[in-house]
Design a protein around this motif. Structure first.
Motif, PDB file in Angstrom:
ATOM      1  N   ALA B 183       9.004  48.955  18.137  1.00  0.00           N
ATOM      2  CA  ALA B 183      10.026  48.963  17.556  1.00  0.00           C
ATOM      3  C   ALA B 183      11.488  48.725  18.332  1.00  0.00           C
ATOM      4  CB  ALA B 183      10.099  49.918  16.385  1.00  0.00           C
ATOM      5  N   LEU B 184      11.423  49.686  19.310  1.00  0.00           N
ATOM      6  CA  LEU B 184      12.502  49.608  20.510  1.00  0.00           C
ATOM      7  C   LEU B 184      12.622  48.244  21.148  1.00  0.00           C
ATOM      8  CD1 LEU B 184      12.061  53.154  22.036  1.00  0.00           C
ATOM      9  CD2 LEU B 184      13.950  52.450  20.730  1.00  0.00           C
ATOM     10  N   ARG B 185      11.682  47.617  21.346  1.00  0.00           N
ATOM     11  CA  ARG B 185      11.671  46.174  21.852  1.00  0.00           C
ATOM     12  C   ARG B 185      12.318  45.447  20.834  1.00  0.00           C
ATOM     13  NH1 ARG B 185       9.603  41.380  21.060  1.00  0.00           N
ATOM     14  NH2 ARG B 185       7.414  42.732  20.545  1.00  0.00           N
ATOM     15  N   ILE B 186      11.936  45.275  19.593  1.00  0.00           N
ATOM     16  CA  ILE B 186      12.341  44.390  18.434  1.00  0.00           C
ATOM     17  C   ILE B 186      13.952  44.743  18.187  1.00  0.00           C
ATOM     18  CG2 ILE B 186      12.246  43.943  15.997  1.00  0.00           C
ATOM     19  CD1 ILE B 186       9.310  44.613  16.216  1.00  0.00           C
ATOM     20  N   GLU B 248      10.591  60.203  19.708  1.00  0.00           N
ATOM     21  CA  GLU B 248      11.397  60.190  18.712  1.00  0.00           C
ATOM     22  C   GLU B 248      12.344  58.886  18.415  1.00  0.00           C
ATOM     23  OE1 GLU B 248      13.917  63.691  19.007  1.00  0.00           O
ATOM     24  OE2 GLU B 248      15.394  62.733  18.108  1.00  0.00           O
ATOM     25  N   TYR B 249      12.772  58.360  19.467  1.00  0.00           N
ATOM     26  CA  TYR B 249      13.508  57.164  19.448  1.00  0.00           C
ATOM     27  C   TYR B 249      12.609  55.998  18.691  1.00  0.00           C
ATOM     28  CZ  TYR B 249      16.937  58.660  22.819  1.00  0.00           C
ATOM     29  OH  TYR B 249      18.110  59.546  23.448  1.00  0.00           O
ATOM     30  N   GLU B 250      11.399  55.933  19.223  1.00  0.00           N
ATOM     31  CA  GLU B 250      10.676  54.867  18.832  1.00  0.00           C
ATOM     32  C   GLU B 250      10.359  54.971  17.276  1.00  0.00           C
ATOM     33  OE1 GLU B 250       9.627  51.943  19.586  1.00  0.00           O
ATOM     34  OE2 GLU B 250       7.898  51.732  18.090  1.00  0.00           O
ATOM     35  N   ALA B 253      13.444  53.982  15.486  1.00  0.00           N
ATOM     36  CA  ALA B 253      13.655  52.503  15.204  1.00  0.00           C
ATOM     37  C   ALA B 253      12.493  51.966  14.330  1.00  0.00           C
ATOM     38  CB  ALA B 253      13.232  52.005  16.861  1.00  0.00           C
ATOM     39  N   ARG B 254      11.436  52.469  14.242  1.00  0.00           N
ATOM     40  CA  ARG B 254      10.526  51.902  13.204  1.00  0.00           C
ATOM     41  C   ARG B 254      10.888  52.092  11.888  1.00  0.00           C
ATOM     42  NH1 ARG B 254       4.381  53.814  15.842  1.00  0.00           N
ATOM     43  NH2 ARG B 254       4.657  52.913  17.815  1.00  0.00           N
ATOM     44  N   LYS B 255      11.581  53.501  11.665  1.00  0.00           N
ATOM     45  CA  LYS B 255      12.095  53.752  10.369  1.00  0.00           C
ATOM     46  C   LYS B 255      13.108  52.705   9.971  1.00  0.00           C
ATOM     47  CE  LYS B 255      11.616  58.495   9.648  1.00  0.00           C
ATOM     48  NZ  LYS B 255      12.158  59.583  10.318  1.00  0.00           N
ATOM     49  N   SER B 256      14.247  52.323  10.974  1.00  0.00           N
ATOM     50  CA  SER B 256      15.403  51.487  10.845  1.00  0.00           C
ATOM     51  C   SER B 256      14.645  50.239  10.454  1.00  0.00           C
ATOM     52  CB  SER B 256      16.339  51.414  11.777  1.00  0.00           C
ATOM     53  OG  SER B 256      16.126  50.587  12.727  1.00  0.00           O
ATOM     54  N   GLN B 260      15.423  47.967   7.293  1.00  0.00           N
ATOM     55  CA  GLN B 260      16.182  46.658   7.129  1.00  0.00           C
ATOM     56  C   GLN B 260      15.476  45.511   6.394  1.00  0.00           C
ATOM     57  OE1 GLN B 260      16.475  45.452  11.338  1.00  0.00           O
ATOM     58  NE2 GLN B 260      17.635  47.191  11.825  1.00  0.00           N
ATOM     59  N   GLY B 261      14.433  45.816   6.143  1.00  0.00           N
ATOM     60  CA  GLY B 261      13.536  44.587   5.379  1.00  0.00           C
ATOM     61  C   GLY B 261      12.227  44.735   5.368  1.00  0.00           C
ATOM     62  N   ASP B 262      11.572  45.395   4.380  1.00  0.00           N
ATOM     63  CA  ASP B 262      10.014  45.380   4.433  1.00  0.00           C
ATOM     64  C   ASP B 262       9.288  43.988   4.756  1.00  0.00           C
ATOM     65  OD1 ASP B 262      10.572  48.001   4.155  1.00  0.00           O
ATOM     66  OD2 ASP B 262       9.753  48.088   2.006  1.00  0.00           O
ATOM     67  N   SER B 263       9.666  42.973   4.094  1.00  0.00           N
ATOM     68  CA  SER B 263       9.047  41.840   3.806  1.00  0.00           C
ATOM     69  C   SER B 263       9.053  41.238   5.373  1.00  0.00           C
ATOM     70  CB  SER B 263       9.368  40.780   3.019  1.00  0.00           C
ATOM     71  OG  SER B 263      10.674  40.658   2.788  1.00  0.00           O
TER      72      SER B 263
END
Lengths: 146, 350
Positions: B183-186, B248-250, B253-256, B260-263
């Motif tokens: 997620a931090l990479r994305i 915690e950061y990761e 980022a996964r939550k955000s 942003q968009g589940d699909s």
């Protein structure tokens, strides 16, 4: 005395307020590479030879690896700045002491370790534990001089 | 156990359990030591190397931790066997590619791997799944104590334990934690993490060490400073502050990404699964890259067609040497890609 306030700033705001001082950090391998890059240039002490393994300081600079434990003694003055740069300015071992080290070495290392913990406690404003550490250091130092 | 039998199992550190295992894959603590009576390996003769090897193998197998260890003579091992050990993180590429008498002792549980005649005479490594540095430090410290009662290690009152390269001098400790940061990479925040890590004098590398890229969003975070800091201090900083912060950061980022968009997120996960279960020819690199969204999807509760233990098993077994060991013969690059695709379909398709 001005009131102490804790604020949480993001990187951008902190930079705008001049809180973050941009530092240049080098990784250990960068330091070594830089060191090796200059290998073609002559460096003071280059011809010094370790009497035990026979390598010169220049050979170490080319390879990045020492020839034997005695090189730390034979090349001590030249290694000192390199070691300090690679280890964030550290000059002495703080940590586990060899089983073969004598009591004096053990005590010296313990003392350095306690002093380091004292500094951390002060930095983190843990005054109670700092006071305890100060007492421990004093006790160890008086045992040493007696 | 033979290396061939070992290749068919999953490493203990890859079971997918352990603290913070949604982000932390594994932890490792390594200590570097050299025998006081021998020169470092750069100037050691072949006779010296053989004697160092003999003394250390004897010493290790006489300790309680080493009594059931498998001793692998790397010089005598074939290339696939060496590569299996590299893929399982039991030896370094440097030991695999080295010359002369060298080897490794591996505990039955594969959690202790002691390399002999790598860059230093002895490099003791202890591995475990998730974030468990206190436990690993205690284990490696006990092994070190035990060996120190049998061997005399090079030590200097100012510089501590002496190593062939002055960058390891002092404690000779290297703490390394493997983290999965998709997620931090994305979200492109990974660069900030890397910068912060560098500011703290930590190294951030790909999973196979120095100079390797972060294949499958896996990063190895390790200390570089070994002088002037006590072992416990490094273990404490990694275990209680540095790694939990990255976790915690990761997680944030996964939550955000979810918000942003589940699909879009599900599309990323299911496309990866689609390719893995339908490809007819696939490289090791592409496999590792596609396993990353699956791993994240499982931990986020968005994907349940396979479990994390299977992802880890495939992660290990789809690598070139393991694949060849499982297949029972050496394969060239093109054959491997076909065999890998067959293996993935069989293992992952539901």
């Amino acid at each position: 005395m001005p009131e102490k306030r804790e604020r949480h700033l993001c990187e951008g705001c902190a930079e705008r307020e001049g809180v973050i001082v941009k530092q240049s950090h080098h990784t250990t391998s960068q330091i070594l590479n830089e060191f090796i890059k200059h290998k073609s240039k002559a460096s003071p002490g280059d011809d010094r030879t370790c009497p035990r393994c026979g390598i010169t300081f220049r050979e170490f600079r080319m390879k990045g690896q020492l020839g034997c434990p005695n090189d730390y003694e034979a090349f001590r003055p030249m290694l000192k700045p390199l070691i300090e740069r690679a280890h964030a300015g550290a000059t002495h071992h703080v940590g586990k002491v060899s089983a073969t080290a004598d009591e004096g070495v053990q005590r010296q290392t313990d003392l350095l370790k306690l002093k380091r913990r004292l500094q951390v406690a002060i930095d983190q404003e843990q005054y109670e534990s700092a006071a305890n550490l100060r007492d421990e250091i004093a006790a160890l130092e008086s045992a040493e001089s007696s | 156990m033979t290396l061939d039998e070992m290749a068919r199992t999953t490493s203990a550190w890859l079971r997918g359990d352990g603290p913070l295992s949604d982000v932390v894959i594994s932890s490792r603590v390594r200590l570097a030591r050299n025998l006081a009576d021998f020169p470092f390996l750069t100037t050691a003769s072949e006779t010296d190397r053989t004697e160092i090897y003999r003394q250390l193998v004897d010493g290790i197998t006489a300790t309680s931790a080493g009594s059931d260890a498998m001793v692998v003579d790397i010089d005598a091992a074939d290339p696939i066997e060496r590569e299996i050990l590299v893929e399982r993180h039991l030896i370094s590429r440097q030991l695999a590619a080295g010359e002369g008498r060298r080897g490794v002792t591996i505990s039955r549980s594969e959690t202790c791997a002691l390399m002999i005649n790598e860059e230093d005479h002895l490099r003791m490594q202890v591995l475990g799944g998730g974030l468990r540095l206190d436990e690993l430090w205690r284990t490696v410290n006990d092994i070190d104590d035990d060996l120190a009662s049998r061997h005399s290690f090079s030590y200097d009152s100012q510089y501590g334990f002496l190593t062939a390269c002055p960058t390891n001098v002092g404690t000779g400790i290297r703490v390394s934690v493997m983290v999965h940061l998709p997620a931090l990479r994305i979200t492109k925040e990974i660069e900030r993490v890397e910068r912060a890590a560098r500011d703290m004098r930590l190294a951030v590398r790909g999973i196979h060490g120095e100079g390797t890229e972060a294949l499958g969003d896996l990063y190895q975070i390790s200390n570089q400073v070994t002088l002037g800091v006590a072992e416990e201090e490094i273990i404490e900083a990694f275990g209680n502050r540095i790694i939990p912060k990255i976790v915690e950061y990761e997680r944030t980022a996964r939550k955000s990404l979810s918000q942003q968009g589940d699909s879009q997120l599900d599309d990323r996960i299911y496309r990866a699964y689609g390719v893995l279960t339908n490809a007819r020819c696939i490289t090791s690199e592409e496999t590792q890259a596609l396993l990353s969204p699956l791993r994240m999807g499982i931990h986020m509760g968005r994907f349940d067609q396979i479990d994390i233990a299977t992802v880890n098993e495939v992660f290990l077994h789809a690598q070139p040497a393991h694949l060849q060991a499982l297949h029972g013969r050496a394969l060239d690059d093109d054959e491997r890609d076909i065999v890998r695709a067959d293996y993935l379909r069989e293992r992952l398709a539901r």
